[in-house]
Design a protein around this motif. Structure first.
Motif, PDB file in Angstrom:
ATOM      1  N   UNK B  48     -14.430  51.785  55.231  1.00 34.90           N
ATOM      2  CA  UNK B  48     -13.223  50.957  55.398  1.00 34.90           C
ATOM      3  C   UNK B  48     -12.272  51.092  54.217  1.00 34.90           C
ATOM      4  N   UNK B  49     -12.824  51.399  53.041  1.00 34.78           N
ATOM      5  CA  UNK B  49     -11.954  51.571  51.866  1.00 34.78           C
ATOM      6  C   UNK B  49     -10.995  52.741  52.037  1.00 34.78           C
ATOM      7  N   UNK B  50     -11.378  53.664  52.892  1.00 30.82           N
ATOM      8  CA  UNK B  50     -10.560  54.873  53.067  1.00 30.82           C
ATOM      9  C   UNK B  50      -9.774  54.837  54.375  1.00 30.82           C
ATOM     10  N   UNK B  51      -9.799  53.677  55.038  1.00 32.42           N
ATOM     11  CA  UNK B  51      -9.035  53.542  56.291  1.00 32.42           C
ATOM     12  C   UNK B  51      -7.542  53.515  55.957  1.00 32.42           C
ATOM     13  N   UNK B 115       0.310  54.479  61.716  1.00 32.02           N
ATOM     14  CA  UNK B 115       0.489  54.308  63.164  1.00 32.02           C
ATOM     15  C   UNK B 115      -0.680  54.958  63.907  1.00 32.02           C
ATOM     16  N   UNK B 116      -1.068  56.132  63.454  1.00 28.54           N
ATOM     17  CA  UNK B 116      -2.201  56.822  64.077  1.00 28.54           C
ATOM     18  C   UNK B 116      -3.462  55.966  63.993  1.00 28.54           C
ATOM     19  N   UNK B 117      -3.658  55.358  62.840  1.00 27.84           N
ATOM     20  CA  UNK B 117      -4.861  54.541  62.657  1.00 27.84           C
ATOM     21  C   UNK B 117      -4.838  53.320  63.568  1.00 27.84           C
ATOM     22  N   UNK B 118      -3.644  52.770  63.817  1.00 27.19           N
ATOM     23  CA  UNK B 118      -3.535  51.579  64.669  1.00 27.19           C
ATOM     24  C   UNK B 118      -3.643  51.930  66.148  1.00 27.19           C
ATOM     25  N   UNK B 119      -3.327  53.166  66.453  1.00 27.83           N
ATOM     26  CA  UNK B 119      -3.188  53.531  67.856  1.00 27.83           C
ATOM     27  C   UNK B 119      -4.509  53.529  68.631  1.00 27.83           C
ATOM     28  N   UNK B 120      -5.567  53.949  67.949  1.00 27.58           N
ATOM     29  CA  UNK B 120      -6.841  54.110  68.644  1.00 27.58           C
ATOM     30  C   UNK B 120      -7.260  52.806  69.340  1.00 27.58           C
ATOM     31  N   UNK B 121      -7.235  51.722  68.583  1.00 27.02           N
ATOM     32  CA  UNK B 121      -7.618  50.434  69.156  1.00 27.02           C
ATOM     33  C   UNK B 121      -6.640  49.993  70.229  1.00 27.02           C
TER      34      UNK B 121
END
Lengths: 131, 252
Positions: B48-51, B115-121
């Motif tokens: 999570x530290x690298x999210x 945005x990419x990280x938010x998109x999956x969920x």
């Protein structure tokens, strides 16, 4: 509204794969394809070019069907690898053939020879109402 | 830390040590699997530290799990150190190495990475809500952005190099880490009997082979595959692309 047509010509180079994917994505969005259908179309074109594309350039033309969905024509492709890839079955190779991949991810596809002798593959991904 | 917490931690360390002994001295692979399961929360916490750096969290966790497995395999029972303490730098090192060696080949704007990280969920939520794979416009609307940015962010997710599918936990004789983590699937075993698999297909981790089987043999859509294997649709999409590309490279 008449059928819209979009054409893209790009170098067959890894560096342009992302560009092609972006364009396919934008066109799929215009055709109201869902994310998975868009991904399928991108994968179909990506694998087709990876396995049968030449060393030079490729032209991809898209048509947005009135009824939804996208038709694409991709070429020129190398005839020999294309024939081999579409003939081989999974059982023979023990792997996933291009034939199997395309049959799974697009609704129809076929090979055509243009008037100038170049080989193109046409494929269709239907819109949400029919897919 | 309270006295109770200290006692609990000591008990866990004792159990870890016993499991490590059973694995290293008796060759008990079930002990290894239990150790992996017990320390996956640590991997998730470190990952999570690298999210938010453009890579999906589940990918980072997967890389971190490889570091954990290496730590378990390399642990020296003579060491007077807990497995968690020993594993932490291994997990962090593996994640950092992934970002350095396999990470962004090009400079990607932070906003797109986020945005990419938010998109999956968001995609998985929308799929459940709408009952079908969402369109790019629907994703954009739910995230308060434009369709162009969603398309770019999707491409960003495809842009980074694939984690090596052959990355193993230690020596060449070790099993692939994903083999260890992935659940056995009887259906897959049956499908393996039906065709003689090419070396390229055989070399894929079990989970990737199973995903390919579900997609191209059963014809399941990505969302259903995602549900079955417990990944996001985006992750399944990437694994399919990577696996096909890897096989083609091996076939030359």
């Amino acid at each position: 509204m008449p059928t819209e047509r979009i054409e893209l010509e790009a170098p067959l180079d890894d560096a342009f794969q992302g560009v092609i994917r972006l364009v396919v994505g934008g066109i799929a969005e215009q055709a109201s394809l869902g994310l998975e259908a868009m991904d399928d179309l991108q994968l179909a074109i990506e694998r087709l070019l990876a396995e049968t594309g030449g060393d030079g350039r490729v032209k991809i033309s898209f048509e947005l069907a009135d009824s939804g969905g996208v038709r694409a024509r991709i070429g020129p492709l190398r005839e020999q690898p294309l024939n081999a890839a579409l003939r081989e079955s999974d059982g023979e190779t023990g792997t996933l053939s291009l034939q199997r991949i395309l049959a799974t991810v697009v609704d129809s596809f076929g090979v055509e020879r243009e008037a100038d002798g170049e080989i193109v593959v046409r494929m269709e991904k239907l819109g949400p109402a029919r897919s | 830390m309270t006295t109770e917490e200290r006692a609990g931690r000591t008990a866990q360390q004792r159990e870890d040590r016993e499991l490590l002994r059973r694995y290293h001295e008796d060759g008990d692979t079930s002990a290894r699997e239990r150790l992996i399961a017990r320390h996956l929360p640590l991997v998730r916490s470190l990952a999570r530290r690298y999210a938010g750096r453009g890579e999906p969290l589940e990918d980072i966790e997967q890389v971190g799990a490889i570091g954990l497995i290496k730590a378990i395999d390399r642990f020296d029972l003579e060491r007077e150190v807990s497995l968690a303490t020993y594993a932490t730098p291994n997990v962090v090192g593996e994640i950092k190495r992934h970002f350095r060696d396999k990470g962004w080949a090009i400079r990607v704007p932070r906003s797109l990475q986020e945005l990419n990280a938010r998109m999956s969920g968001a995609i998985d939520d929308l799929t459940g809500l709408l009952g079908h794979s969402p369109s790019v416009a629907e994703i954009a609307q739910s995230l308060g952005t434009t369709t162009e940015e969603v398309l770019e962010a999707l491409e960003v997710g495809s842009a980074y190099s694939a984690l090596s599918l052959d990355a193993g936990p230690g020596s060449d004789d070790d099993n692939d880490p994903m083999d260890t983590i992935g659940a056995e699937d009887e259906e897959f075993d049956r499908s393996e009997d039906r065709v003689t698999l090419s070396p390229a297909l055989q070399r894929l981790p079990d989970r990737e082979r199973e995903i390919l089987r579900m997609r191209f043999e059963e014809g399941l859509p990505q969302t259903q595959i995602a549900e079955r294997v417990g990944l996001s649709q985006m992750h399944v999409s990437r694994l399919i692309r990577r696996s096909l590309a890897t096989m083609r490279e091996e076939l030359g």
